[in-house]
Design an enzyme around this catalytic site. Structure first.
Site, PDB file in Angstrom:
ATOM      1  N   PHE A   1       1.146  -1.238   0.126  1.00  0.00           N
ATOM      2  CA  PHE A   1      -0.288  -0.253   0.036  1.00  0.00           C
ATOM      3  C   PHE A   1       0.618   1.289  -0.196  1.00  0.00           C
ATOM      4  O   PHE A   1       0.341   2.237  -0.453  1.00  0.00           O
ATOM      5  CB  PHE A   1      -0.671   0.054   1.106  1.00  0.00           C
ATOM      6  CG  PHE A   1      -1.715  -1.341   0.981  1.00  0.00           C
ATOM      7  CD1 PHE A   1      -3.111  -1.039   0.259  1.00  0.00           C
ATOM      8  CD2 PHE A   1      -2.020  -2.367   1.885  1.00  0.00           C
ATOM      9  CE1 PHE A   1      -4.031  -1.725  -0.005  1.00  0.00           C
ATOM     10  CE2 PHE A   1      -3.158  -2.935   1.791  1.00  0.00           C
ATOM     11  CZ  PHE A   1      -4.154  -3.258   1.382  1.00  0.00           C
TER      12      PHE A   1
ATOM     13  N   ARG B   1     -11.779  -7.003   2.099  1.00  0.00           N
ATOM     14  CA  ARG B   1     -11.652  -8.470   3.015  1.00  0.00           C
ATOM     15  C   ARG B   1      -9.748  -7.727   4.060  1.00  0.00           C
ATOM     16  O   ARG B   1      -9.045  -8.563   3.918  1.00  0.00           O
ATOM     17  CB  ARG B   1     -11.303  -9.204   3.416  1.00  0.00           C
ATOM     18  CG  ARG B   1     -12.708  -9.600   2.732  1.00  0.00           C
ATOM     19  CD  ARG B   1     -13.035 -11.476   3.270  1.00  0.00           C
ATOM     20  NE  ARG B   1     -14.320 -11.608   2.503  1.00  0.00           N
ATOM     21  CZ  ARG B   1     -14.436 -12.299   0.643  1.00  0.00           C
ATOM     22  NH1 ARG B   1     -13.108 -13.578   0.561  1.00  0.00           N
ATOM     23  NH2 ARG B   1     -15.185 -12.771   0.609  1.00  0.00           N
TER      24      ARG B   1
ATOM     25  N   HIS C   1     -10.412  -5.129   8.335  1.00  0.00           N
ATOM     26  CA  HIS C   1     -10.516  -5.836   9.723  1.00  0.00           C
ATOM     27  C   HIS C   1      -9.380  -6.347   9.622  1.00  0.00           C
ATOM     28  O   HIS C   1      -9.207  -6.507  10.586  1.00  0.00           O
ATOM     29  CB  HIS C   1     -11.704  -6.455   8.956  1.00  0.00           C
ATOM     30  CG  HIS C   1     -11.189  -8.220   8.072  1.00  0.00           C
ATOM     31  ND1 HIS C   1     -12.329  -9.314   7.575  1.00  0.00           N
ATOM     32  CD2 HIS C   1     -10.235  -8.601   7.995  1.00  0.00           C
ATOM     33  CE1 HIS C   1     -11.291 -10.211   7.062  1.00  0.00           C
ATOM     34  NE2 HIS C   1     -10.273  -9.332   7.222  1.00  0.00           N
TER      35      HIS C   1
END
Length: 148
Positions: A37, A51, A54
């Site tokens: 990222f 997902r 989380h």
């Protein structure tokens, strides 16, 4: 472009090429890059998180969202697919998943009402919410259009 951890990018190569059962046969249409990222290339019309949020505590989630938001042009969308904990405490698959991610990776599932706070200072803004199977929701986010 598919940007994913090295092992997931390699698996996607086989799946997209149709080499695996139920493969899509679209390997030539998708550029695959290993990465994280922190090094999201600028541009792109859609940045899909499925997902991901989380799996982290709030600070890490905001860091991810800031990196994505900085790379997104004003028209880009950021659909985020996550299971939502029910606001009323009713039975849900998300409750069991919450326990699992808390014990294994230190993350947690969140309620629908919690996500706007998580996204608030990171850039993207909520533009809708669509239900998915197994208590998941897609939360279409869009880069905030800030006026100066």
């Amino acid at each position: 472009m598919l940007r994913e951890r090295p092992q997931a990018a390699a698996a996607a190569r086989s799946l997209l090429a149709g080499a695996l059962p139920n493969g899509a046969g679209h390997g030539d249409r998708v550029e695959r890059r290993a990465g994280g990222f922190a090094d999201v290339p600028p541009g792109g019309d859609v940045h899909l998180l499925s997902r991901v949020l989380h799996g982290g505590e709030d600070g890490r989630c905001r860091e991810i969202l800031r990196h994505l938001s900085a790379a997104m042009p004003p028209h880009a969308d950021l659909p985020a697919v996550e299971r939502l904990l029910p606001d009323d405490g009713s039975p849900s698959l998300a409750t069991a998943r919450d326990l699992h991610v808390r014990c294994t990776v230190g993350g947690r599932e969140r309620t629908a009402g919690y996500y706007p706070r998580l996204f608030a200072d990171a850039g993207p803004e909520l533009v809708g919410r669509e239900p998915l199977p197994l208590d998941a929701r897609v939360r279409p986010e869009r880069r905030a259009r800030r006026t100066r």
